[in-house]
Design an enzyme around this catalytic site. Structure first.
Site, PDB file in Angstrom:
ATOM      1  N   THR A 135       0.752  -0.781  -0.247  1.00  0.00           N
ATOM      2  CA  THR A 135      -0.246   0.695   0.309  1.00  0.00           C
ATOM      3  C   THR A 135       0.724   1.094  -0.096  1.00  0.00           C
ATOM      4  O   THR A 135       2.052   1.202   0.155  1.00  0.00           O
ATOM      5  CB  THR A 135      -0.955   0.074   1.433  1.00  0.00           C
ATOM      6  OG1 THR A 135      -1.269   1.437   1.453  1.00  0.00           O
ATOM      7  CG2 THR A 135       0.042  -0.283   2.645  1.00  0.00           C
ATOM      8  N   ASP A 136       0.663   2.636  -0.338  1.00  0.00           N
ATOM      9  CA  ASP A 136       0.786   3.663  -0.317  1.00  0.00           C
ATOM     10  C   ASP A 136       1.167   4.118   0.930  1.00  0.00           C
ATOM     11  O   ASP A 136       1.718   4.902   1.196  1.00  0.00           O
ATOM     12  CB  ASP A 136       0.272   4.435  -1.174  1.00  0.00           C
ATOM     13  CG  ASP A 136      -1.046   5.360  -1.099  1.00  0.00           C
ATOM     14  OD1 ASP A 136      -1.135   3.806  -0.240  1.00  0.00           O
ATOM     15  OD2 ASP A 136      -1.887   6.539  -1.257  1.00  0.00           O
ATOM     16  N   GLU A 137      -0.235   3.557   1.946  1.00  0.00           N
ATOM     17  CA  GLU A 137       0.372   4.263   3.246  1.00  0.00           C
ATOM     18  C   GLU A 137       1.521   4.327   4.122  1.00  0.00           C
ATOM     19  O   GLU A 137       1.568   4.649   5.067  1.00  0.00           O
ATOM     20  CB  GLU A 137      -1.175   3.626   4.013  1.00  0.00           C
ATOM     21  CG  GLU A 137      -2.153   3.824   3.434  1.00  0.00           C
ATOM     22  CD  GLU A 137      -3.752   3.497   4.032  1.00  0.00           C
ATOM     23  OE1 GLU A 137      -3.220   3.252   5.802  1.00  0.00           O
ATOM     24  OE2 GLU A 137      -4.631   3.430   4.271  1.00  0.00           O
ATOM     25  N   TYR A 161      -2.137  -0.379  11.197  1.00  0.00           N
ATOM     26  CA  TYR A 161      -2.364  -1.528   9.652  1.00  0.00           C
ATOM     27  C   TYR A 161      -0.927  -0.950   8.993  1.00  0.00           C
ATOM     28  O   TYR A 161      -0.450  -1.998   8.089  1.00  0.00           O
ATOM     29  CB  TYR A 161      -3.612  -0.967   8.932  1.00  0.00           C
ATOM     30  CG  TYR A 161      -3.655  -0.930   7.410  1.00  0.00           C
ATOM     31  CD1 TYR A 161      -3.515  -1.862   6.854  1.00  0.00           C
ATOM     32  CD2 TYR A 161      -3.409   0.073   7.048  1.00  0.00           C
ATOM     33  CE1 TYR A 161      -3.633  -2.854   5.625  1.00  0.00           C
ATOM     34  CE2 TYR A 161      -3.563  -0.114   4.982  1.00  0.00           C
ATOM     35  CZ  TYR A 161      -3.471  -1.745   4.820  1.00  0.00           C
ATOM     36  OH  TYR A 161      -3.601  -2.376   3.712  1.00  0.00           O
ATOM     37  N   LYS A 165       2.117  -3.499   7.378  1.00  0.00           N
ATOM     38  CA  LYS A 165       2.400  -3.120   5.951  1.00  0.00           C
ATOM     39  C   LYS A 165       3.830  -3.113   5.868  1.00  0.00           C
ATOM     40  O   LYS A 165       4.920  -3.930   4.621  1.00  0.00           O
ATOM     41  CB  LYS A 165       1.082  -2.960   5.198  1.00  0.00           C
ATOM     42  CG  LYS A 165       0.075  -2.993   5.065  1.00  0.00           C
ATOM     43  CD  LYS A 165      -0.296  -4.309   4.646  1.00  0.00           C
ATOM     44  CE  LYS A 165       0.303  -4.825   3.561  1.00  0.00           C
ATOM     45  NZ  LYS A 165      -0.350  -6.137   2.263  1.00  0.00           N
TER      46      LYS A 165
HETATM   47  P1  NAD Z   1      -9.669  -7.127   1.692  1.00  0.00           P
HETATM   48  O1  NAD Z   1      -9.434  -6.560   3.314  1.00  0.00           O
HETATM   49  O2  NAD Z   1     -10.683  -7.210   1.200  1.00  0.00           O
HETATM   50  O3  NAD Z   1      -9.213  -9.089   1.661  1.00  0.00           O
HETATM   51  C1  NAD Z   1      -8.061  -9.347   2.568  1.00  0.00           C
HETATM   52  C2  NAD Z   1      -8.397 -11.270   2.407  1.00  0.00           C
HETATM   53  O4  NAD Z   1      -7.563 -11.324   3.062  1.00  0.00           O
HETATM   54  C3  NAD Z   1      -9.829 -11.307   2.906  1.00  0.00           C
HETATM   55  O5  NAD Z   1      -9.748 -12.385   2.144  1.00  0.00           O
HETATM   56  C4  NAD Z   1      -9.366 -12.525   4.239  1.00  0.00           C
HETATM   57  O6  NAD Z   1      -9.778 -13.647   4.595  1.00  0.00           O
HETATM   58  C5  NAD Z   1      -7.961 -12.926   3.983  1.00  0.00           C
HETATM   59  N1  NAD Z   1      -6.983 -12.965   4.765  1.00  0.00           N
HETATM   60  C6  NAD Z   1      -7.300 -11.899   6.088  1.00  0.00           C
HETATM   61  N2  NAD Z   1      -5.865 -12.700   7.272  1.00  0.00           N
HETATM   62  C7  NAD Z   1      -5.759 -13.753   6.124  1.00  0.00           C
HETATM   63  C8  NAD Z   1      -4.730 -15.328   7.274  1.00  0.00           C
HETATM   64  N3  NAD Z   1      -4.216 -14.968   8.295  1.00  0.00           N
HETATM   65  N4  NAD Z   1      -4.760 -16.020   6.230  1.00  0.00           N
HETATM   66  C9  NAD Z   1      -5.072 -16.223   4.701  1.00  0.00           C
HETATM   67  N5  NAD Z   1      -6.083 -15.208   4.229  1.00  0.00           N
HETATM   68  C10 NAD Z   1      -6.370 -13.962   5.182  1.00  0.00           C
HETATM   69  O7  NAD Z   1      -7.803  -6.309   1.163  1.00  0.00           O
HETATM   70  P2  NAD Z   1      -8.522  -5.514   0.209  1.00  0.00           P
HETATM   71  O8  NAD Z   1      -8.268  -4.406   0.592  1.00  0.00           O
HETATM   72  O9  NAD Z   1      -9.171  -6.444  -0.828  1.00  0.00           O
HETATM   73  O10 NAD Z   1      -6.760  -5.737   0.351  1.00  0.00           O
HETATM   74  C11 NAD Z   1      -5.305  -6.563  -0.686  1.00  0.00           C
HETATM   75  C12 NAD Z   1      -4.566  -6.450  -0.250  1.00  0.00           C
HETATM   76  O11 NAD Z   1      -3.984  -5.665  -1.242  1.00  0.00           O
HETATM   77  C13 NAD Z   1      -3.873  -6.001   1.511  1.00  0.00           C
HETATM   78  O12 NAD Z   1      -2.611  -6.655   1.223  1.00  0.00           O
HETATM   79  C14 NAD Z   1      -3.968  -5.105   1.399  1.00  0.00           C
HETATM   80  O13 NAD Z   1      -2.948  -4.164   2.650  1.00  0.00           O
HETATM   81  C15 NAD Z   1      -3.482  -4.392  -0.299  1.00  0.00           C
HETATM   82  N6  NAD Z   1      -4.015  -3.148  -1.167  1.00  0.00           N
HETATM   83  C16 NAD Z   1      -5.416  -2.712  -0.842  1.00  0.00           C
HETATM   84  C17 NAD Z   1      -5.664  -1.487  -1.285  1.00  0.00           C
HETATM   85  C18 NAD Z   1      -7.240  -0.843  -1.209  1.00  0.00           C
HETATM   86  O14 NAD Z   1      -7.984   0.356  -1.386  1.00  0.00           O
HETATM   87  N7  NAD Z   1      -8.041  -1.830  -0.627  1.00  0.00           N
HETATM   88  C19 NAD Z   1      -4.764  -0.768  -1.493  1.00  0.00           C
HETATM   89  C20 NAD Z   1      -3.282  -1.024  -1.723  1.00  0.00           C
HETATM   90  C21 NAD Z   1      -2.815  -2.283  -1.188  1.00  0.00           C
HETATM   91  O1  DAU Z   2      -4.119   3.383  -0.197  1.00  0.00           O
HETATM   92  C1  DAU Z   2      -4.428   2.041   0.121  1.00  0.00           C
HETATM   93  C2  DAU Z   2      -5.426   2.167   1.332  1.00  0.00           C
HETATM   94  O2  DAU Z   2      -6.545   2.817   1.124  1.00  0.00           O
HETATM   95  C3  DAU Z   2      -5.030   1.024   1.797  1.00  0.00           C
HETATM   96  O3  DAU Z   2      -3.717   0.003   2.144  1.00  0.00           O
HETATM   97  C4  DAU Z   2      -6.350   0.802   3.226  1.00  0.00           C
HETATM   98  O4  DAU Z   2      -6.279  -0.587   2.556  1.00  0.00           O
HETATM   99  C5  DAU Z   2      -7.475   0.385   2.501  1.00  0.00           C
HETATM  100  O5  DAU Z   2      -8.755   0.451   2.754  1.00  0.00           O
HETATM  101  C6  DAU Z   2      -7.381   2.065   2.226  1.00  0.00           C
HETATM  102  O6  DAU Z   2      -7.510   3.251   3.585  1.00  0.00           O
HETATM  103  P1  DAU Z   2      -8.311   4.504   3.493  1.00  0.00           P
HETATM  104  O7  DAU Z   2      -8.411   4.301   5.424  1.00  0.00           O
HETATM  105  O8  DAU Z   2      -7.564   5.164   2.894  1.00  0.00           O
HETATM  106  O9  DAU Z   2      -9.772   4.329   3.285  1.00  0.00           O
HETATM  107  P2  DAU Z   2     -11.266   4.040   4.011  1.00  0.00           P
HETATM  108  O10 DAU Z   2     -11.970   3.654   3.145  1.00  0.00           O
HETATM  109  O11 DAU Z   2     -10.795   3.418   5.124  1.00  0.00           O
HETATM  110  O12 DAU Z   2     -11.012   5.570   4.497  1.00  0.00           O
HETATM  111  C7  DAU Z   2     -10.660   6.538   3.068  1.00  0.00           C
HETATM  112  C8  DAU Z   2     -10.858   8.220   3.594  1.00  0.00           C
HETATM  113  O13 DAU Z   2     -12.935   8.298   4.068  1.00  0.00           O
HETATM  114  C9  DAU Z   2     -10.340   7.929   5.270  1.00  0.00           C
HETATM  115  O14 DAU Z   2      -9.442   9.078   4.712  1.00  0.00           O
HETATM  116  C10 DAU Z   2     -10.983   8.184   5.826  1.00  0.00           C
HETATM  117  C11 DAU Z   2     -12.467   8.706   5.287  1.00  0.00           C
HETATM  118  N1  DAU Z   2     -13.840   7.964   5.621  1.00  0.00           N
HETATM  119  C12 DAU Z   2     -13.938   6.384   6.123  1.00  0.00           C
HETATM  120  C13 DAU Z   2     -15.265   5.942   6.684  1.00  0.00           C
HETATM  121  C14 DAU Z   2     -14.923   4.530   6.732  1.00  0.00           C
HETATM  122  C15 DAU Z   2     -15.127   8.416   6.204  1.00  0.00           C
HETATM  123  O15 DAU Z   2     -14.804   9.862   5.614  1.00  0.00           O
HETATM  124  N2  DAU Z   2     -16.051   7.773   6.525  1.00  0.00           N
HETATM  125  C16 DAU Z   2     -16.061   6.511   6.724  1.00  0.00           C
HETATM  126  O16 DAU Z   2     -17.026   6.508   7.253  1.00  0.00           O
END
Ligand code: NAD
Ligand code: DAU
Length: 354
Positions: A135-137, A161, A165
């Site tokens: 992630t970019d975080e 989180y 990561k």
């Molecule tokens: P998600 O939470 O939707 O899915 C995570 C999956 O991992 C689920 O299916 C869960 O059951 C599985 N999992 C969790 N713990 C596990 C374990 N111990 N063993 C096996 N499986 C397990 O997450 P996502 O949003 O699809 O993100 C996927 C990956 O991409 C993550 O590594 C996250 O850090 C990264 N990522 C997400 C975003 C985003 O915006 N969602 C952006 C950048 C990177």
């Molecule tokens: O940048 C990549 C990341 O993006 C991933 O690594 C994470 O897995 C993914 O969950 C996401 O993280 P964020 O914290 O940016 O996403 P989230 O959707 O939780 O929140 C997006 C923005 O919206 C953040 O600034 C918080 C805000 N927010 C979120 C929720 C759930 C609100 O204002 N209200 C809300 O109820």
């Protein structure tokens, strides 16, 4: 039959990746390893039932013996590692699972991969890849005039989180440096699209809007995220897996910096158009709520390396991707209702004092 092993393939991005991969009829079959936490959902993979190119294993990446068996049985040519605890707010309420899966789990997976890879013949060893999806975080928070994150930006994670990561990224890097494991890492910005769990901003807003509930915006709503359509992220991962340079990291982003307020306004406007209310606008449901502790102000990705070296750039604009996403949620309410039952309700009560 050649295989790739995907971890976390029942979650949001992992499942999109699996569905896209098999839909494109790529040469390799998929071994999908997922623990099925609250975020993992087999309903997302329902269309793959009976597809012999998809093998699902409900396995924790922290279970070394189970991983070893899977490597022996399927001899994958690559691992694409999505599995993680992924929600920042949950990491604030309870970091332990994040340490366990994101750090210890990734370590356990790396150890299993190292043992498996070490036992391969020369050709298979040279061709093997471990792609770590991050992630970019990990780069922390930007001020409004700071340049975007590049691959050389120093790590400065701010939440449990992102710290977990970051630790996993460092482990992956170390396994390359120390053991020569052929790794690739991607650091991506905020994804959105089909099958996104409704605890995250975009699907939560759509679900609450349609349910007549308040649309909670943390703080002043001026925090900025860079949004990327999930299908574009999956395409970037395929490119990096196929042609990325071993040991390198690649930033993936959508060139779509938006404030949260902008995102919510756009969603309300799309819903007003596609599913108008009897009276008024969905914007009337917006409510400002208490801020996330340590809330990162701005994320922005410089994705030029990926474009320059591998020719990848996003196909969707924010407007086209968001319209597709809203339409998908409108057409797939049973999927949403299914994931919003059970444990999801406890989360909403804890996070939003509902
Ligand atoms: P998600 O939470 O939707 O899915 C995570 C999956 O991992 C689920 O299916 C869960 O059951 C599985 N999992 C969790 N713990 C596990 C374990 N111990 N063993 C096996 N499986 C397990 O997450 P996502 O949003 O699809 O993100 C996927 C990956 O991409 C993550 O590594 C996250 O850090 C990264 N990522 C997400 C975003 C985003 O915006 N969602 C952006 C950048 C990177
Ligand atoms: O940048 C990549 C990341 O993006 C991933 O690594 C994470 O897995 C993914 O969950 C996401 O993280 P964020 O914290 O940016 O996403 P989230 O959707 O939780 O929140 C997006 C923005 O919206 C953040 O600034 C918080 C805000 N927010 C979120 C929720 C759930 C609100 O204002 N209200 C809300 O109820």
């Amino acid at each position: 039959m050649s295989h790739i092993l995907v971890t976390g393939g029942a979650g949001f991005i992992g499942a999109n990746f699996v569905l896209n991969w098999l839909g494109r009829e790529e040469a390799d079959s998929i071994v999908n390893v997922d623990k099925l936490t609250y975020a993992g959902n087999l309903a997302t993979l329902a269309s793959l039932e009976g597809n012999n190119r998809h093998v699902f294993s409900q396995t924790d990446i922290g279970d070394r013996a189970a991983l070893d068996q899977l490597f022996v049985a399927y001899k994958p040519r690559a691992v694409v590692h999505f599995a993680a605890e992924s929600h920042v707010d949950r990491s604030i309420h309870g970091p332990a699972e994040f340490i366990q899966t994101n750090i210890v789990g990734t370590f356990t997976l790396l150890e299993a991969v190292r043992a498996y890879w070490g036992g391969l013949g020369d050709v298979a060893r040279a061709g093997f890849r471990f792609l770590h999806v991050s992630t970019d975080e990990v780069f922390g928070s930007l001020g409004s005039n700071d340049p975007q994150f590049s691959e050389t930006t120093a790590y400065a994670p701010n939440s449990p989180y992102s710290a977990s990561k970051a630790a996993s990224d460092h482990l992956v890097r170390a396994y390359h440096h120390t053991y020569g494991l052929p790794v690739l890492t991607t650091n991506c910005s905020n994804n959105y699209g089909p099958y996104h769990f409704p605890e995250k901003l975009i699907p939560l807003i759509i679900a609450n809007a349609l349910g007549g509930k308040t649309l909670p915006i943390y703080g002043d709503g001026l925090n900025v995220r860079d949004w990327l359509y999930v299908g574009d992220h999956c395409a970037a991962i395929r490119e990096v897996l196929a042609r990325g340079q071993v040991g390198e990291t690649y930033n993936v982003g959508g060139w779509n910096e938006k404030t949260n307020l902008d995102v919510v306004h756009t969603l309300c406007d799309l819903l007003d158009e596609l599913r108008p209310k009897a009276a008024g606008s969905y914007r009337d449901q917006i409510t400002f709520v208490k801020d996330r502790p340590g809330h990162d102000k701005r994320y922005a990705i410089d994705a030029r390396k990926l474009e320059r070296e591998l020719g990848w750039k996003p196909a969707e604009s924010f407007e086209s991707g968001l319209r597709k996403t809203v339409q998908w949620y409108l057409e797939n309410q049973p999927w949403v209702q299914n994931v919003m039952s059970g444990a999801y309700r406890n989360w909403v009560a804890k996070q939003y004092d509902a």
